[in-house]
Write an enzyme that holds these catalytic residues in place. Structure first.
Site, short mmCIF file in Angstrom:
data_model
loop_
_atom_site.label_atom_id
_atom_site.label_comp_id
_atom_site.label_asym_id
_atom_site.label_seq_id
_atom_site.Cartn_x
_atom_site.Cartn_y
_atom_site.Cartn_z
N TYR A 157 14.38 -54.90 20.87
CA TYR A 157 14.06 -54.69 19.46
C TYR A 157 14.45 -55.91 18.63
CZ TYR A 157 13.27 -49.71 20.46
OH TYR A 157 12.79 -48.51 20.94
N PRO A 197 7.27 -39.54 16.56
CA PRO A 197 7.06 -38.11 16.37
C PRO A 197 6.10 -37.75 15.24
CG PRO A 197 9.20 -38.77 15.52
CD PRO A 197 8.65 -39.94 16.26
N GLY A 254 3.28 -39.29 15.01
CA GLY A 254 1.97 -39.59 15.57
C GLY A 254 1.17 -40.52 14.67
N VAL A 288 -0.50 -39.50 11.97
CA VAL A 288 -0.75 -38.84 10.69
C VAL A 288 -0.60 -39.77 9.50
CG1 VAL A 288 0.03 -37.00 9.14
CG2 VAL A 288 -0.17 -36.57 11.59
N PHE A 289 0.41 -40.63 9.51
CA PHE A 289 0.64 -41.53 8.39
C PHE A 289 0.21 -42.97 8.70
CE2 PHE A 289 3.91 -38.17 8.03
CZ PHE A 289 3.52 -37.63 6.82
#
Length: 290
Positions: A49, A204, A206, A208-209
């Site tokens: 990361y 989590p 997905g 959607v945003f």
């Protein structure tokens, strides 16, 4: 050393560093304390990361904070190699040699300013994995108290079974959400329940945003309609959908937004009605369930 249970929601740190918000020490400490205040005690890392920088940034902040090590749980992952002059790597590849696993874990300990990791995950499966080498490395790290537990990430059931010929796998961190639900249909979550493997899920929310497509629009519309019924925001409903699965999935939420972090644990208080749960699946898939 006694293993401490992970929080029901896990804070993903991938966007805390240079791959996202690039938070300074003060901001990271502020987020850590906010997580603890709301009941999120587990922090998910990976050596890669921030192009191998975020662990050290988090560790510096943790070292300056007043947070006690026993109050939190630290997860990290190893095995992915990105091109890096510092590491002498030319191309993106995987390395699961015994020496690399041990070196990576020890470097994570230094970066995070801790004596042990609560969990080390093998980050992604490699066609060249030598199970004996992986098991020997893990055994050494556990014997020396440098890691308390071991798991995998993004492994299929057969790849997990291969690892389990030499050592017990206790966690598998996979992609799972209302818009990416294949793991509950392809046997992955069934396999984990059968083998006593605790699932975690990344991304989590997905798509959607992230993606304004018909699938996301359908899910958003339903979530908006149900938000007043459950008196929570739509992202909390999406987490509650995951939490209802009987395998006991632990969502890894990668937000660095203080407002969102402050409300994440509300998802643990929401019990979706049976038909509402199936409604999310139907809207995501765009058709009735099989």
């Amino acid at each position: 050393m006694t293993k401490t249970p992970f929080s029901r929601i896990i804070a993903g740190t991938m966007t805390w560093g240079s791959w996202g918000k690039n938070l300074n020490n003060y901001q990271m400490i502020e987020l850590m304390n906010l997580c603890l205040e709301t009941g999120i005690t587990t922090f998910d890392h990976a050596d890669i990361y921030g192009s191998y920088t975020t662990e050290a940034s988090f560790g510096n902040a943790f070292g300056e904070s007043q947070i006690k090590r026993e109050e939190i749980q630290l997860i990290s992952k190893c095995g992915i190699q990105f091109p890096s002059e510092k590491r002498g790597t030319r191309i993106h590849h995987y390395d699961y040699s015994k020496s690399h696993i041990i070196t990576s874990a020890e470097q994570s300990l230094k970066n995070l300013k801790t004596d042990y990791l609560d969990l080390l995950l093998i980050h992604r499966p490699s066609p060249l994995m030598q199970v004996d080498a992986i098991a020997e490395a893990i055994e050494k790290l556990i014997t020396e108290g440098k890691i308390l537990d071991v798991g995998v990430s993004n492994f299929t059931p057969s790849q997990t079974d291969l690892i389990q010929t030499k050592m017990k796998v206790n966690y598998n961190q996979i992609e799972f959400s209302v818009t990416h639900f294949e793991a509950m249909l392809d046997g992955s979550l069934d396999h984990m329940q059968l083998n006593g493997i605790k699932p975690m899920c990344w991304s989590p929310m997905g798509s959607v945003f992230k993606i304004d497509d018909e699938k996301s629009q359908r899910v958003k519309k339903l979530a908006t309609e149900l938000s007043s019924k459950y008196n929570v925001d739509i992202d909390i409903l999406l987490l509650a959908w995951i939490l209802k699965h009987p395998s006991g999935i632990l969502p890894v939420c990668g937000t660095a937004d203080k407002t969102r972090i402050a409300r994440l644990m509300k998802a643990t208080e929401v019990e979706l009605d049976l038909e509402d749960w199936f409604s999310f699946w139907i809207e995501s898939d765009g058709k009735d369930i099989p």
